[in-house]
Design a protein around this motif. Structure first.
Motif: not given
Length: 132
Positions: A44-59
């Motif tokens: 996601s850093f290549l797209r200009g943001y971070t997604s860490y934490g966004r998928y905790i519920e999926i995990e």
């Protein structure tokens, strides 16, 4: 893809749809997936943001399912040798590598790591067969 909110919502929707698929068919069938939300965090850093934490519920939802997360890795120098610069450059490879390490070190999933230089492919097949 860039970091705009509309595209992030499309990506989130895609991963939630995949999760629903796993919940419906995962009990009856073995499902093999190449790339999932962990790759979104890593790149996601290549797209200009971070997604860490966004998928905790999926995990957390995957954790409740029968699953095996096999992470395939090679030594950093070997990855750099194979790099063709189509998507990331040699400097970004280190960030991707470190992002996978960061995610995997904190993951609650049933994780097995396959290192091309340390494990034989037969070991991975045995992991899958023993898990099925």
């Amino acid at each position: 893809i860039n970091g705009n909110k509309v595209l992030q919502k499309e990506i989130d929707s895609y991963y939630n749809d995949m999760l629903k698929f796993f919940q419906i068919f995962g009990e009856k069938y073995n499902i093999i997936v190449d790339r999932f939300f962990m790759s979104e965090y890593v790149y996601s850093f290549l797209r200009g943001y971070t997604s860490y934490g966004r998928y905790i519920e999926i995990e957390k939802k995957i954790k409740k399912l029968k699953h095996l997360y096999i992470f395939c890795i090679d030594d950093l120098q070997n990855i750099r040798k194979r790099l063709n610069n189509d998507y990331i450059n040699e400097y970004q490879v280190l960030e991707v590598y470190e992002n996978f390490r960061f995610y995997n070190d904190r993951s609650i999933l049933n994780l097995k790591e396959y290192n091309f230089n340390k494990n034989k492919i037969e070991e991975v097949l045995q992991w899958v067969l023993n898990f099925s």
